[in-house]
Motif scaffolding. Structure first.
Motif, short mmCIF file in Angstrom:
data_model
loop_
_atom_site.label_atom_id
_atom_site.label_comp_id
_atom_site.label_asym_id
_atom_site.label_seq_id
_atom_site.Cartn_x
_atom_site.Cartn_y
_atom_site.Cartn_z
N ALA A 174 61.30 39.47 -17.53
CA ALA A 174 59.98 39.16 -17.05
C ALA A 174 59.76 37.84 -16.28
CB ALA A 174 58.97 39.47 -18.19
N TYR A 175 59.01 37.73 -15.37
CA TYR A 175 58.87 36.45 -14.62
C TYR A 175 57.31 35.74 -14.91
CZ TYR A 175 63.05 37.32 -12.16
OH TYR A 175 64.43 37.48 -12.16
N SER A 176 56.68 36.34 -15.67
CA SER A 176 55.23 35.80 -16.14
C SER A 176 55.03 36.42 -17.55
CB SER A 176 54.16 36.24 -15.34
OG SER A 176 53.88 37.66 -15.57
N ALA A 177 54.24 35.52 -18.30
CA ALA A 177 53.69 35.96 -19.74
C ALA A 177 53.27 37.09 -19.63
CB ALA A 177 52.98 34.92 -20.14
N HIS A 178 52.63 37.50 -18.74
CA HIS A 178 51.69 38.68 -18.47
C HIS A 178 52.78 40.12 -18.49
CE1 HIS A 178 49.00 41.88 -17.22
NE2 HIS A 178 49.70 42.06 -16.29
N GLN A 179 53.83 39.79 -17.70
CA GLN A 179 54.60 40.98 -17.49
C GLN A 179 55.47 41.17 -18.99
OE1 GLN A 179 57.66 39.82 -14.47
NE2 GLN A 179 57.01 41.62 -13.43
N ALA A 180 55.67 39.91 -19.49
CA ALA A 180 56.43 40.09 -20.92
C ALA A 180 55.67 40.84 -21.92
CB ALA A 180 56.96 38.58 -21.38
N ASP A 181 54.48 40.29 -22.02
CA ASP A 181 53.84 40.92 -23.35
C ASP A 181 53.32 42.57 -22.82
OD1 ASP A 181 50.66 41.32 -22.65
OD2 ASP A 181 50.93 39.00 -22.32
N ARG A 182 53.29 42.82 -21.52
CA ARG A 182 52.76 44.07 -21.04
C ARG A 182 53.71 45.17 -21.31
NH1 ARG A 182 52.36 47.53 -16.44
NH2 ARG A 182 50.51 48.54 -16.48
N TRP A 183 55.23 44.45 -21.29
CA TRP A 183 56.33 45.39 -21.53
C TRP A 183 56.26 45.75 -22.94
CZ3 TRP A 183 60.89 44.37 -24.35
CH2 TRP A 183 62.11 45.54 -24.01
N VAL A 184 55.98 44.89 -23.85
CA VAL A 184 55.66 45.55 -25.25
C VAL A 184 54.90 46.37 -25.52
CG1 VAL A 184 55.56 44.58 -27.50
CG2 VAL A 184 57.03 43.29 -25.94
N ALA A 185 53.58 45.90 -24.79
CA ALA A 185 52.24 46.87 -24.94
C ALA A 185 52.49 48.26 -24.31
CB ALA A 185 51.20 46.05 -24.19
N VAL A 186 53.13 48.38 -23.22
CA VAL A 186 53.34 49.66 -22.76
C VAL A 186 54.34 50.54 -23.73
CG1 VAL A 186 54.57 51.07 -21.03
CG2 VAL A 186 53.03 49.13 -20.57
N ALA A 187 55.39 49.91 -24.15
CA ALA A 187 56.39 50.48 -25.20
C ALA A 187 55.59 50.91 -26.24
CB ALA A 187 57.46 49.48 -25.57
N LEU A 188 54.67 49.94 -26.98
CA LEU A 188 53.94 50.29 -28.32
C LEU A 188 52.93 51.64 -27.93
CD1 LEU A 188 53.16 46.88 -29.88
CD2 LEU A 188 54.53 48.80 -30.85
N ARG A 189 52.29 51.44 -26.77
CA ARG A 189 51.22 52.62 -26.46
C ARG A 189 52.13 53.94 -26.15
NH1 ARG A 189 48.59 48.67 -22.90
NH2 ARG A 189 46.69 47.96 -24.10
N THR A 190 53.19 53.67 -25.81
CA THR A 190 54.22 54.98 -25.56
C THR A 190 54.44 55.55 -26.94
OG1 THR A 190 54.84 54.24 -23.39
CG2 THR A 190 55.96 55.94 -24.38
N ILE A 191 54.82 54.92 -27.81
CA ILE A 191 55.37 55.39 -28.96
C ILE A 191 54.63 55.61 -30.28
CG2 ILE A 191 57.79 54.43 -28.55
CD1 ILE A 191 57.03 52.42 -30.83
N THR A 192 53.34 55.14 -30.08
CA THR A 192 52.44 55.20 -31.25
C THR A 192 52.21 56.65 -31.67
OG1 THR A 192 50.36 55.05 -29.76
CG2 THR A 192 51.03 53.23 -30.90
N PRO A 193 52.21 57.66 -30.86
CA PRO A 193 51.73 59.01 -31.15
C PRO A 193 52.97 59.37 -32.38
CG PRO A 193 51.38 58.97 -28.86
CD PRO A 193 52.19 57.68 -29.27
N ALA A 194 54.02 59.09 -32.21
CA ALA A 194 55.41 59.29 -32.84
C ALA A 194 55.25 58.66 -34.49
CB ALA A 194 56.40 59.33 -32.16
N LEU A 195 54.66 57.49 -34.39
CA LEU A 195 54.62 56.63 -35.65
C LEU A 195 54.03 57.09 -36.91
CD1 LEU A 195 54.34 53.22 -33.74
CD2 LEU A 195 56.29 54.17 -34.54
#
Length: 126
Positions: free
Chosen positions: A32-53
């Protein structure tokens, strides 16, 4: 002298909590080339997997998304490494974000690979 580009190296690891011998497994990485890109990567992953958790892990994920994400971003802007973890049944899922300096590849011109690339031999199994 050219200043090296700053950014963040992000990784996603899982660990089986029932196995003491098993090492954590790397599943993904991201530059990631910005703090926004970095935390967004985690946020997208979390939102994607939450239905299976499971319920507890889902609560952990949404707590970070709605309450702790802003603090993660502030920490990244202060060049501090961050970790986001959720535990689903017997699996711990951890995202790490570390500030880094990106080093350019030397002798890289367009699609041409460096001469040393051809020095490496394919790995063979005996």
């Amino acid at each position: 002298m050219t200043e090296l580009p700053r950014g963040y190296w992000c990784e996603c690891w899982t660990e089986d909590l029932t196995s003491q011998a098993e090492q954590p497994t790397l599943h993904a990485s991201f530059d990631a080339y910005s703090a926004h890109q970095a935390d967004r990567w985690v946020a997208v992953a979390l939102r994607t997997i939450t239905p299976a958790l499971d319920t507890s892990a889902c609560d952990e994920a949404w707590a970070w998304l709605y309450e702790e994400r802003a603090e993660t971003r502030r920490a990244l802007l202060r060049s501090e490494p961050c970790t986001v973890t959720v535990t689903h049944t017997t699996t711990r899922i951890t995202w790490t974000i570390r500030p880094v300096l990106f080093l350019p590849l030397s002798h890289r011109r367009g699609r041409e690979l460096p001469a040393c690339t051809y020095d490496f031999k394919p790995r063979t199994t005996d």
